[in-house]
Design a protein around this motif. Sequence first.
Motif, mmCIF file in Angstrom:
data_model
loop_
_atom_site.group_PDB
_atom_site.id
_atom_site.type_symbol
_atom_site.label_atom_id
_atom_site.label_comp_id
_atom_site.label_asym_id
_atom_site.label_seq_id
_atom_site.Cartn_x
_atom_site.Cartn_y
_atom_site.Cartn_z
ATOM 1 N N GLU A 134 1.025 -1.051 -0.021
ATOM 2 C CA GLU A 134 0.096 0.046 -0.012
ATOM 3 C C GLU A 134 0.823 1.374 -0.043
ATOM 4 O O GLU A 134 1.610 1.255 0.836
ATOM 5 N N ALA A 135 0.535 2.014 -0.687
ATOM 6 C CA ALA A 135 1.506 3.363 -0.881
ATOM 7 C C ALA A 135 0.516 4.679 -1.047
ATOM 8 O O ALA A 135 -0.366 4.585 -1.709
ATOM 9 N N LYS A 136 1.159 5.811 -0.431
ATOM 10 C CA LYS A 136 0.479 6.970 -0.414
ATOM 11 C C LYS A 136 1.573 8.061 -0.378
ATOM 12 O O LYS A 136 2.785 7.920 -0.075
ATOM 13 N N ALA A 137 1.506 8.933 -1.523
ATOM 14 C CA ALA A 137 2.093 10.146 -1.511
ATOM 15 C C ALA A 137 1.610 11.371 -0.573
ATOM 16 O O ALA A 137 0.293 11.675 -0.783
ATOM 17 N N ILE A 138 2.298 11.957 0.090
ATOM 18 C CA ILE A 138 1.934 12.875 0.977
ATOM 19 C C ILE A 138 2.602 14.246 0.857
ATOM 20 O O ILE A 138 3.819 14.068 0.825
ATOM 21 N N VAL A 139 1.963 15.346 0.708
ATOM 22 C CA VAL A 139 2.636 16.734 0.761
ATOM 23 C C VAL A 139 1.987 17.442 1.888
ATOM 24 O O VAL A 139 0.828 17.569 1.763
ATOM 25 N N ASP A 140 2.879 18.023 2.888
ATOM 26 C CA ASP A 140 2.292 18.920 3.856
ATOM 27 C C ASP A 140 1.215 18.333 4.490
ATOM 28 O O ASP A 140 0.199 18.948 4.796
ATOM 29 N N GLY A 141 1.100 17.030 4.562
ATOM 30 C CA GLY A 141 0.084 16.387 5.479
ATOM 31 C C GLY A 141 -1.099 15.993 4.872
ATOM 32 O O GLY A 141 -1.944 15.507 5.211
ATOM 33 N N THR A 142 -1.212 16.398 3.420
ATOM 34 C CA THR A 142 -2.226 15.876 2.454
ATOM 35 C C THR A 142 -1.783 14.856 1.633
ATOM 36 O O THR A 142 -0.860 14.764 0.862
ATOM 37 N N ILE A 143 -2.773 13.777 1.345
ATOM 38 C CA ILE A 143 -2.562 12.724 0.516
ATOM 39 C C ILE A 143 -2.649 13.353 -0.731
ATOM 40 O O ILE A 143 -3.674 13.748 -1.423
ATOM 41 N N ILE A 144 -1.826 13.290 -1.816
ATOM 42 C CA ILE A 144 -1.848 13.727 -2.970
ATOM 43 C C ILE A 144 -2.116 12.696 -4.082
ATOM 44 O O ILE A 144 -2.511 12.722 -5.280
ATOM 45 N N ALA A 145 -1.598 11.379 -3.776
ATOM 46 C CA ALA A 145 -1.752 10.203 -4.485
ATOM 47 C C ALA A 145 -1.916 8.889 -3.575
ATOM 48 O O ALA A 145 -1.132 8.872 -2.455
ATOM 49 N N GLU A 146 -2.362 7.937 -4.288
ATOM 50 C CA GLU A 146 -2.275 6.276 -3.531
ATOM 51 C C GLU A 146 -2.368 5.307 -4.390
ATOM 52 O O GLU A 146 -3.113 5.563 -5.565
ATOM 53 N N ALA A 147 -1.934 4.145 -4.321
ATOM 54 C CA ALA A 147 -1.892 3.148 -4.894
ATOM 55 C C ALA A 147 -1.409 2.126 -4.302
ATOM 56 O O ALA A 147 -0.904 2.072 -3.339
ATOM 57 N N GLU A 148 -1.822 0.728 -4.790
ATOM 58 C CA GLU A 148 -1.415 -0.631 -4.474
ATOM 59 C C GLU A 148 -0.336 -1.018 -5.418
ATOM 60 O O GLU A 148 -0.899 -1.134 -6.519
ATOM 61 N N ILE A 149 0.921 -1.447 -5.047
ATOM 62 C CA ILE A 149 2.017 -1.621 -6.016
ATOM 63 C C ILE A 149 2.294 -3.179 -5.811
ATOM 64 O O ILE A 149 2.389 -3.596 -4.478
ATOM 65 N N THR A 150 2.378 -4.018 -6.928
ATOM 66 C CA THR A 150 2.631 -5.438 -6.719
ATOM 67 C C THR A 150 4.049 -5.544 -7.313
ATOM 68 O O THR A 150 4.326 -4.984 -8.476
ATOM 69 N N ALA A 151 5.038 -6.386 -6.856
ATOM 70 C CA ALA A 151 6.418 -6.312 -7.355
ATOM 71 C C ALA A 151 7.092 -7.777 -7.141
ATOM 72 O O ALA A 151 6.507 -8.484 -6.308
ATOM 73 N N MET A 152 7.881 -8.193 -7.929
ATOM 74 C CA MET A 152 8.472 -9.400 -7.896
ATOM 75 C C MET A 152 9.961 -9.205 -7.550
ATOM 76 O O MET A 152 10.804 -8.247 -8.228
ATOM 77 N N ILE A 153 10.465 -9.915 -6.603
ATOM 78 C CA ILE A 153 11.647 -9.633 -6.347
ATOM 79 C C ILE A 153 12.679 -11.112 -7.134
ATOM 80 O O ILE A 153 12.133 -12.315 -6.860
ATOM 81 N N VAL A 154 13.591 -10.626 -7.506
ATOM 82 C CA VAL A 154 14.358 -11.634 -8.387
ATOM 83 C C VAL A 154 15.825 -11.382 -8.157
ATOM 84 O O VAL A 154 16.239 -10.431 -7.694
ATOM 85 N N LYS A 155 16.527 -12.546 -8.087
ATOM 86 C CA LYS A 155 18.241 -12.700 -7.871
ATOM 87 C C LYS A 155 18.646 -11.594 -8.906
ATOM 88 O O LYS A 155 18.278 -11.456 -9.907
ATOM 89 N N ALA A 156 19.596 -10.879 -8.552
ATOM 90 C CA ALA A 156 20.213 -9.819 -9.257
ATOM 91 C C ALA A 156 20.916 -10.282 -10.655
ATOM 92 O O ALA A 156 21.161 -10.014 -11.654
ATOM 93 N N ASP A 157 21.330 -11.773 -10.308
ATOM 94 C CA ASP A 157 22.110 -12.208 -11.452
ATOM 95 C C ASP A 157 21.144 -12.848 -12.528
ATOM 96 O O ASP A 157 21.448 -13.572 -13.612
ATOM 97 N N GLN A 158 19.901 -13.029 -12.424
ATOM 98 C CA GLN A 158 18.984 -13.580 -13.263
ATOM 99 C C GLN A 158 18.646 -12.810 -14.575
ATOM 100 O O GLN A 158 18.809 -11.581 -14.400
#
Length: 158
Positions: A134-158
């Motif tokens: 869950e992610a929120k972008a906040i400026v001066d205490g006010t939410i300016i944007a929000e989203a849910e981010i999905t990510a995959m973690i892979v080994k650096a050498d792949q």
Amino acid sequence: MNDSLSQDTELSAMSLAEILKALPHRYPFLMIDKIIKINGDETAVGIKNVTYNEPIFQGHFPGNPIFPGVLIIEGMAQTAGAIVIKHDANEGGKNVVLMLGVDKAKFRKPAGPGDIIEFHIAKIQRRRNVGRYEAKAIVDGTIIAEAEITAMIVKADQ
């Protein structure tokens, strides 16, 4: 997001130098200047200082500079990725985080030069190599944007 932390929770931070070691992003695409209040891979707050000198403002938009929403999303993702990489490095591995999806994105207010964007990240779930945040972008205490981010973690050498 749960802002309360137990008394035995250890908080840490990441300087710009540590972020550069963790993430492959470089100027002008590095969207975070530092990360504060890291709680393992559970929560963190990333900081982006928006300045008029950003190259994006030459075209977005001349005379009315607005920091693009897609770059706000990228800052959220980079903050989540950096704490995951830091956490996993402590566990003995070098990883790269790849964005798989963005859901429930909402933009409520623009950001521009002079703003300090705080990227508040909270892990929703992580199963093996896929995490959801869950992610929120906040400026001066006010939410300016929000989203849910999905990510995959892979080994650096792949």
